[in-house]
Design a protein around this motif. Structure first.
Motif, PDB file in Angstrom:
ATOM      1  N   SER A  12      -4.136   1.822   6.339  1.00 43.46           N
ATOM      2  CA  SER A  12      -4.630   1.706   4.984  1.00 43.46           C
ATOM      3  C   SER A  12      -3.772   2.573   4.069  1.00 43.46           C
ATOM      4  CB  SER A  12      -6.102   2.144   4.918  1.00 43.46           C
ATOM      5  OG  SER A  12      -6.603   1.983   3.603  1.00 43.46           O
ATOM      6  N   VAL A  13      -3.562   2.089   2.851  1.00 49.60           N
ATOM      7  CA  VAL A  13      -2.746   2.829   1.885  1.00 49.60           C
ATOM      8  C   VAL A  13      -3.335   2.645   0.496  1.00 49.60           C
ATOM      9  CG1 VAL A  13      -1.157   0.901   1.512  1.00 49.60           C
ATOM     10  CG2 VAL A  13      -0.369   3.241   1.086  1.00 49.60           C
ATOM     11  N   GLN A  14      -3.190   3.646  -0.337  1.00 49.09           N
ATOM     12  CA  GLN A  14      -3.609   3.543  -1.728  1.00 49.09           C
ATOM     13  C   GLN A  14      -2.525   2.815  -2.514  1.00 49.09           C
ATOM     14  OE1 GLN A  14      -7.214   4.745  -1.400  1.00 49.09           O
ATOM     15  NE2 GLN A  14      -6.483   4.781  -3.508  1.00 49.09           N
ATOM     16  N   GLU A  15      -2.961   2.043  -3.470  1.00 52.83           N
ATOM     17  CA  GLU A  15      -2.030   1.357  -4.354  1.00 52.83           C
ATOM     18  C   GLU A  15      -1.059   2.386  -4.944  1.00 52.83           C
ATOM     19  OE1 GLU A  15      -4.175  -0.765  -7.330  1.00 52.83           O
ATOM     20  OE2 GLU A  15      -2.500  -2.087  -7.833  1.00 52.83           O
ATOM     21  N   GLU A  17       1.142   4.058  -3.443  1.00 56.11           N
ATOM     22  CA  GLU A  17       1.595   5.036  -2.465  1.00 56.11           C
ATOM     23  C   GLU A  17       2.551   4.380  -1.460  1.00 56.11           C
ATOM     24  OE1 GLU A  17       0.105   7.806  -4.448  1.00 56.11           O
ATOM     25  OE2 GLU A  17       0.720   8.439  -2.442  1.00 56.11           O
ATOM     26  N   SER A  82       3.181   0.705  -2.936  1.00 57.83           N
ATOM     27  CA  SER A  82       2.362  -0.376  -2.378  1.00 57.83           C
ATOM     28  C   SER A  82       1.591  -1.125  -3.456  1.00 57.83           C
ATOM     29  CB  SER A  82       1.385   0.198  -1.356  1.00 57.83           C
ATOM     30  OG  SER A  82       2.082   0.749  -0.266  1.00 57.83           O
ATOM     31  N   GLN A  83       1.530  -2.429  -3.303  1.00 58.29           N
ATOM     32  CA  GLN A  83       0.812  -3.296  -4.232  1.00 58.29           C
ATOM     33  C   GLN A  83      -0.293  -4.034  -3.495  1.00 58.29           C
ATOM     34  OE1 GLN A  83       3.853  -5.778  -5.980  1.00 58.29           O
ATOM     35  NE2 GLN A  83       4.970  -4.027  -6.829  1.00 58.29           N
ATOM     36  N   LEU A  84      -1.268  -4.499  -4.258  1.00 64.58           N
ATOM     37  CA  LEU A  84      -2.402  -5.204  -3.647  1.00 64.58           C
ATOM     38  C   LEU A  84      -1.918  -6.409  -2.841  1.00 64.58           C
ATOM     39  CD1 LEU A  84      -5.036  -5.053  -6.537  1.00 64.58           C
ATOM     40  CD2 LEU A  84      -4.898  -3.604  -4.499  1.00 64.58           C
ATOM     41  N   VAL A 114      -4.673  -2.424   1.410  1.00 64.69           N
ATOM     42  CA  VAL A 114      -4.219  -1.682   0.236  1.00 64.69           C
ATOM     43  C   VAL A 114      -5.428  -1.429  -0.654  1.00 64.69           C
ATOM     44  CG1 VAL A 114      -2.675  -1.667  -1.754  1.00 64.69           C
ATOM     45  CG2 VAL A 114      -1.959  -2.776   0.375  1.00 64.69           C
ATOM     46  N   GLN A 115      -5.723  -0.165  -0.867  1.00 67.13           N
ATOM     47  CA  GLN A 115      -6.902   0.232  -1.653  1.00 67.13           C
ATOM     48  C   GLN A 115      -6.527   0.421  -3.123  1.00 67.13           C
ATOM     49  OE1 GLN A 115      -9.651   0.108  -0.007  1.00 67.13           O
ATOM     50  NE2 GLN A 115      -8.672  -0.026   1.994  1.00 67.13           N
ATOM     51  N   PRO A 116      -7.293  -0.178  -4.032  1.00 71.75           N
ATOM     52  CA  PRO A 116      -6.984  -0.041  -5.471  1.00 71.75           C
ATOM     53  C   PRO A 116      -7.311   1.351  -5.996  1.00 71.75           C
ATOM     54  CG  PRO A 116      -8.960  -1.358  -5.160  1.00 71.75           C
ATOM     55  CD  PRO A 116      -8.402  -1.103  -3.789  1.00 71.75           C
TER      56      PRO A 116
END
Lengths: 116, 115
Positions: A12-15, A17, A82-84, A114-116
Motif C-alpha cells: 500500500s502507498v499514499q498518493e 509517495e 504514485s497515482q490512483l 494507492v490511498q488518496p
C-alpha cells in the motif's frame, strides 16, 4: 528451471509517495530479459518496463524505474509520485534469451493499493 | 489497446464440453503465445506458435490443443472441460525478430467459466 519470486503479496502507498515492489529470480543463464507487467481491475496485462540483463544501466519509464542487481538476481520496481491509476496487480516476469522459445515466466504478483 | 484481439470475452459452459478461443495478433507479429491465469496456478505459459508452426509447449494439458492459421490468427481448443479449467486465458503476440528484445503484447483475455 527458472523461477520468479515476488515475496510481497500486497503493498500500500499514499498518493504522491514512492513505493518499491520486490522481485527475485533464479536462473543459471547469463543472458535474459526481465519485465514488469501491470494488471488493473480490467484484467488487461500492460507492459510497464523492460530490462535487458546485459545492460548495466537500470531501465526507466517516466515515473517507473527498476533496480536491477544481476549478481543478487534481484529486479525491483520503483513507482514515484504514485497515482490512483497505479493501483493494480504487478507481475514480474523472466524471459530467456537462449533457445527458440520466448515464453514468459511470471511471479505470483503483488497487489498494490494507492490511498488518496 | 495492445492491438491483440481475443474473442469471446466471456464464455460459460458445462463440464465435458469443448470450446474454442480465438486470437488475432497485432499486425506484423508472427509469434502468438497462450497463457492461462488461474487462482491455483497463477499465470502459466501454455504454448507458442511462430508463423504457423509450434515453437514451444509449456504446461498444456493433452485435452488442450492450439493452432495458428496462414492469416496468423490462432485458436486454442479446450475439450472435456473440467471445473478446474475455469480461468482467464490470454493470448499475446510479439514481433518477428526472434531472440531480440521482442516484447509480448497481451490481448484482453477470455474468461472461461466451467459449471
Amino acid at each position: 528451471a527458472q523461477t520468479v519470486t515476488q515475496s510481497q503479496p500486497e503493498m500500500s502507498v499514499q498518493e504522491a509517495e514512492t513505493v518499491t515492489l520486490s522481485c527475485t529470480y533464479d536462473t543459471s543463464e547469463s543472458d535474459y530479459y526481465l519485465f514488469w507487467y501491470k494488471q488493473p481491475p480490467s484484467r488487461q496485462m500492460i507492459l510497464v518496463i523492460r530490462q535487458e540483463a546485459y545492460k548495466q544501466q537500470n531501465a526507466t519509464e517516466n515515473r517507473f524505474s527498476v533496480n536491477f542487481q544481476k549478481a543478487a538476481k534481484s529486479f525491483s520496481l520503483k513507482i514515484s509520485d504514485s497515482q490512483l491509476g497505479d493501483a493494480a496487480m504487478y507481475f514480474c516476469a523472466y524471459r530467456s534469451a537462449v533457445g527458440a522459445t520466448n515464453k514468459l515466466i511470471f511471479g505470483t504478483g503483488t497487489l498494490l493499493a494507492v490511498q488518496p | 489497446d495492445s492491438g491483440v484481439t481475443q474473442t469471446p470475452k466471456h464464455l460459460i459452459t458445462a463440464t465435458g464440453q469443448r470450446v474454442t478461443l480465438r486470437c488475432s495478433p497485432r499486425s506484423g507479429d508472427l509469434s502468438v503465445y497462450w497463457y492461462q491465469q488461474s487462482l491455483d496456478q497463477g499465470l502459466q505459459f501454455l504454448i507458442q506458435y511462430y508463423n504457423g508452426e509450434e515453437r514451444a509447449k509449456g504446461n498444456i494439458l493433452e485435452r488442450f490443443s492450439a493452432q495458428q492459421f496462414p492469416d496468423l490468427h490462432s485458436e486454442l481448443n479446450l475439450s472435456s472441460l473440467e471445473l478446474g479449467d475455469s480461468a482467464l486465458y490470454f493470448c499475446a503476440s510479439s514481433p518477428p525478430t526472434l531472440g531480440s528484445t521482442d516484447t509480448q503484447y497481451f490481448g484482453p483475455g477470455t474468461r472461461l467459466t466451467v459449471l
